[in-house]
Motif scaffolding. Structure first.
Motif, PDB file in Angstrom:
ATOM      1  N   ASP A   8      12.918  -9.632  34.777  1.00  0.00           N
ATOM      2  CA  ASP A   8      14.001  -8.695  35.069  1.00  0.00           C
ATOM      3  C   ASP A   8      15.114  -9.422  35.823  1.00  0.00           C
ATOM      4  O   ASP A   8      14.917  -9.893  36.943  1.00  0.00           O
ATOM      5  N   GLU A   9      16.264  -9.551  35.164  1.00  0.00           N
ATOM      6  CA  GLU A   9      17.458 -10.187  35.728  1.00  0.00           C
ATOM      7  C   GLU A   9      17.224 -11.653  36.114  1.00  0.00           C
ATOM      8  O   GLU A   9      17.546 -12.079  37.233  1.00  0.00           O
ATOM      9  N   PRO A  10      16.691 -12.477  35.211  1.00  0.00           N
ATOM     10  CA  PRO A  10      16.555 -13.911  35.543  1.00  0.00           C
ATOM     11  C   PRO A  10      17.921 -14.593  35.481  1.00  0.00           C
ATOM     12  O   PRO A  10      18.835 -14.144  34.778  1.00  0.00           O
ATOM     13  N   SER A  11      18.025 -15.691  36.196  1.00  0.00           N
ATOM     14  CA  SER A  11      19.272 -16.461  36.180  1.00  0.00           C
ATOM     15  C   SER A  11      19.010 -17.836  36.785  1.00  0.00           C
ATOM     16  O   SER A  11      18.563 -17.943  37.931  1.00  0.00           O
ATOM     17  N   ILE A  12      19.265 -18.889  35.982  1.00  0.00           N
ATOM     18  CA  ILE A  12      19.077 -20.247  36.492  1.00  0.00           C
ATOM     19  C   ILE A  12      20.282 -21.096  36.094  1.00  0.00           C
ATOM     20  O   ILE A  12      21.021 -20.770  35.159  1.00  0.00           O
ATOM     21  N   GLU A  13      20.468 -22.188  36.829  1.00  0.00           N
ATOM     22  CA  GLU A  13      21.516 -23.134  36.517  1.00  0.00           C
ATOM     23  C   GLU A  13      20.894 -24.320  35.793  1.00  0.00           C
ATOM     24  O   GLU A  13      19.966 -24.957  36.301  1.00  0.00           O
ATOM     25  N   SER A  14      21.391 -24.600  34.586  1.00  0.00           N
ATOM     26  CA  SER A  14      20.851 -25.718  33.804  1.00  0.00           C
ATOM     27  C   SER A  14      21.973 -26.335  32.987  1.00  0.00           C
ATOM     28  O   SER A  14      22.742 -25.609  32.322  1.00  0.00           O
ATOM     29  N   LEU A  15      22.065 -27.627  33.032  1.00  0.00           N
ATOM     30  CA  LEU A  15      23.090 -28.374  32.291  1.00  0.00           C
ATOM     31  C   LEU A  15      24.488 -27.864  32.617  1.00  0.00           C
ATOM     32  O   LEU A  15      25.360 -27.772  31.752  1.00  0.00           O
ATOM     33  N   GLY A  16      24.671 -27.500  33.885  1.00  0.00           N
ATOM     34  CA  GLY A  16      25.986 -27.072  34.330  1.00  0.00           C
ATOM     35  C   GLY A  16      26.357 -25.662  33.939  1.00  0.00           C
ATOM     36  O   GLY A  16      27.511 -25.258  34.119  1.00  0.00           O
ATOM     37  N   GLU A  17      25.411 -24.873  33.408  1.00  0.00           N
ATOM     38  CA  GLU A  17      25.698 -23.509  33.002  1.00  0.00           C
ATOM     39  C   GLU A  17      24.663 -22.560  33.605  1.00  0.00           C
ATOM     40  O   GLU A  17      23.541 -22.962  33.923  1.00  0.00           O
ATOM     41  N   THR A  18      25.068 -21.287  33.731  1.00  0.00           N
ATOM     42  CA  THR A  18      24.135 -20.253  34.149  1.00  0.00           C
ATOM     43  C   THR A  18      23.393 -19.743  32.922  1.00  0.00           C
ATOM     44  O   THR A  18      24.017 -19.280  31.959  1.00  0.00           O
ATOM     45  N   ARG A  19      22.070 -19.817  32.950  1.00  0.00           N
ATOM     46  CA  ARG A  19      21.250 -19.430  31.801  1.00  0.00           C
ATOM     47  C   ARG A  19      20.473 -18.158  32.145  1.00  0.00           C
ATOM     48  O   ARG A  19      19.812 -18.085  33.187  1.00  0.00           O
ATOM     49  N   ARG A  20      20.559 -17.183  31.248  1.00  0.00           N
ATOM     50  CA  ARG A  20      19.820 -15.933  31.443  1.00  0.00           C
ATOM     51  C   ARG A  20      18.938 -15.573  30.245  1.00  0.00           C
ATOM     52  O   ARG A  20      18.087 -14.695  30.362  1.00  0.00           O
ATOM     53  N   THR A  21      19.132 -16.189  29.125  1.00  0.00           N
ATOM     54  CA  THR A  21      18.404 -15.805  27.919  1.00  0.00           C
ATOM     55  C   THR A  21      16.933 -16.185  28.022  1.00  0.00           C
ATOM     56  O   THR A  21      16.538 -17.056  28.790  1.00  0.00           O
TER      57      THR A  21
END
Length: 594
Positions: free
Chosen positions: A542-555
């Motif tokens: 529920d509502e994940p969000s991480i920073e990877s390769l300079g972008e915010t990833r939620r998928t």
């Protein structure tokens, strides 16, 4: 009664004629009358004495017989009798599929006070507050000095607390024996077990009743003396549950999600091996129900069962499976994916431009909304409804949890062609992760519907009604395997276990309509091994969000999939699954000798 006159006239006249004293006649008659009265009284007293002697004789015989009966019987503790129904304190254990204790009873004591017997009320109140910081000194003094004759202080005590109260040494503080429910594994399986509390209470016993989960669902069984203490056997595996919670908790923290859930189910039977919902709670100290705000923010909220979400692209496999089973397409049929797809004023777009067309398999691999919507248009809304109903998406799950009955899927009020198109890729219909697990198990186990259960199965389950053919089921599994090998779930590959699955990322709806741009429900629905399906695993964040390769990833491909892969890596060996290692190319092997 005829009474003789004391001075009979005839005799008086006769006595006067003879010159005798008439008073002598009266005295003689009085004497005779008194003798008669004395004789009657003596006779009456003797009769009463005989009756009394007989009564004592019978009483002594009865006492003697009773004493003889007691001396010949087995000794037992006396039990107090009441005019009402007795308090049933016993409660059966709950165990996992291996017989390991999940819930049991523990003998403890309660603490109560008789204020009129307390010697030094102020001192006792102060010492109780020192032992139990949650107590208020002012409240205790008010209760101790008021008109109350009985006061519950603590429903259950630890041995240390009991000793501390005992050291106070006041006769107005008393202990009562009782049993309490104990969950030795703490937070593990908290949402499955639910919890228990006290019902009717007495000084010497208390009724333990279920308040949620299986404790409440099977309350009558657990309290029934006719079961002779037989435990309630659940289908979950404690070791798998512990590993799943550890991995899911770490994944939730790593992905900065506000909540998470995982459901692991046997594909062939529907038996739930593990069910985790985070945040969770300790059923030994069950928190209060939220009275305001969002219910899903409470640790009591079971996201696996009560959480009803749009589950995104995980639904796409249902559309392709129905189309294949209806002979509308096959795995290689090319589907028009030019976009956007217009329906009235609405537009359906893909996350990327996948070109003018994709095969049905690649529609799943690339997760094309347009391709899935076009397949749904061929199926039609009525047939889509019938198929999803057969998979259980129209009703609450029949799992043995009291909370499940209130978690019915949210269906569109008007199931139009547009609804059929959006539902095909997981928008417009909201269901729980347990619904999704049941649907995947039914589709991928060979095409037989399963019923989710938390009870240990002692015999082979009967085959459920067929939802798709075995061939369609096999084709669907191969498609899901391709998603992991070369599609959106490439992080889900676990060497040796042939994982197949589908990602789903759905924007969260706003309370007053519309969707958030930066909040999603990320889900990975998987099956392993894909060529011989044993287990279905659903992981939802529920509502994940991480920073990877300079972008915010939620998928889901970046969030839920890695968590599911780690979870499979941890639990597959615990489930007895041996990895299948592909043999090396013989030309690459160099033979050596000592």
């Amino acid at each position: 009664m005829i009474r003789t006159p004391l001075r009979p006239l005839a005799r008086i006249l006769e006595a006067r004629e003879k010159g005798e004293n008439p008073d002598q006649i009266e005295r003689e008659n009085i004497r005779r009358r008194h003798e008669e009265m004395r004789d009657k009284a003596r006779s009456r007293a003797e009769g009463r004495l005989v009756v009394l002697c007989g009564f004592f004789m019978i009483a002594f015989v009865a006492v003697g017989v009773r004493m003889g009966h007691l001396s010949a019987s087995v000794p037992s503790e006396p039990r107090a009798s009441t005019t009402g129904a007795g308090i049933t304190a016993q409660r059966a254990n709950i165990v996992d599929r291996e017989g390991r204790i999940l819930a049991t009873n523990l003998s403890t004591y309660s603490l109560y006070a008789n204020p009129q017997n307390i010697v030094d009320k102020e001192r006792v109140a102060q010492e109780l507050v020192a032992i139990f910081p949650e107590m208020k000194l002012e409240r205790l003094m008010k209760d101790f000095t008021g008109k109350r004759k009985f006061l519950w202080l603590r429903r259950k005590l630890s041995p240390e607390q009991m000793q501390a109260v005992h050291d106070i040494g006041d006769p107005g503080l008393e202990f009562g024996p009782r049993e309490m429910r104990l969950y030795p594994n703490g937070r593990l399986a908290a949402h499955i077990l639910g919890g228990a509390s006290f019902g009717r209470e007495g000084v010497h016993s208390a009724e333990v009743i279920g308040t949620a989960g299986v404790e409440k669902y099977f309350d009558d069984y657990l309290r029934d003396p006719a079961n002779d203490g037989a435990p309630l056997e659940l289908s979950i595996d404690l070791s798998v549950q512990a590993a799943a919670r550890e991995v899911l908790y770490g994944g939730m923290r790593l992905m900065n999600a506000k909540g998470a859930t995982a459901v692991l189910m046997e594909a062939q039977t529907g038996a739930i091996v593990s069910m985790v919902s985070l945040p969770d709670f300790d059923p030994n100290k069950r928190p209060q129900v939220l009275t305001q705000g969002d219910a899903s923010d409470s640790p009591l909220f079971n996201r696996a069962v009560q959480g009803v979400y749009e589950l995104g692209s995980t639904f796409k496999i249902f559309a392709t499976a129905q189309a294949i089973d209806s002979n509308l397409v096959n795995a290689h049929t090319m589907i028009d994916t030019k976009g956007p797809l217009r329906w009235g004023k609405f537009k359906i777009r893909d996350f990327h431009n996948y070109g003018p067309s994709l095969s049905v398999t690649d529609v799943i691999v690339e997760s094309s909304n347009i391709g899935t919507a076009r397949i749904a248009m061929q199926i039609g809304a009525p047939r889509q409804q019938e198929f999803l109903r057969s998979l259980g998406f129209f009703d609450a799950t029949p799992v043995e949890l009291t909370e499940a009955a209130g978690a019915k899927p949210l269906l569109p009020p008007n199931w139009s062609e547009l609804s059929a198109m959006t539902i095909s890729y997981g928008h417009g219909l909201s269901a729980s992760p347990l619904h999704l697990a049941t649907g995947y198990a039914s589709l991928l186990n060979g095409g037989r519907k399963v019923t989710p259960t938390l009870l240990k199965q002692h015999s082979a389950p009967t085959d459920g009604p067929r939802v798709v053919s075995e061939q369609t089921s096999a084709i669907s599994r191969d498609m899901l395997r391709q998603v992991v090998v070369r599609g959106t779930a490439s992080f889900g590959e676990v060497e040796g276990y042939k994982v197949g699955g589908k990602t789903g990322s759905a924007d969260k709806p706003k309370p007053r309509g519309g969707y958030y741009d930066d909040k999603v429900i990320a889900t990975f629905a998987s099956v392993f091994p894909a060529d011989d399906p044993k287990y279905v695993l659903i992981v939802t964040l529920d509502e994940p969000s991480i920073e990877s390769l300079g972008e915010t990833r939620r998928t889901a491909g970046w969030t839920a999939v890695p968590v599911a892969a780690e979870l499979i890596t941890r639990v597959a060996p615990l489930l007895g699954l041996r990895p299948e290692i592909e043999s090396e190319n013989p030309e690459m092997i160099t033979l050596t000798s000592n």
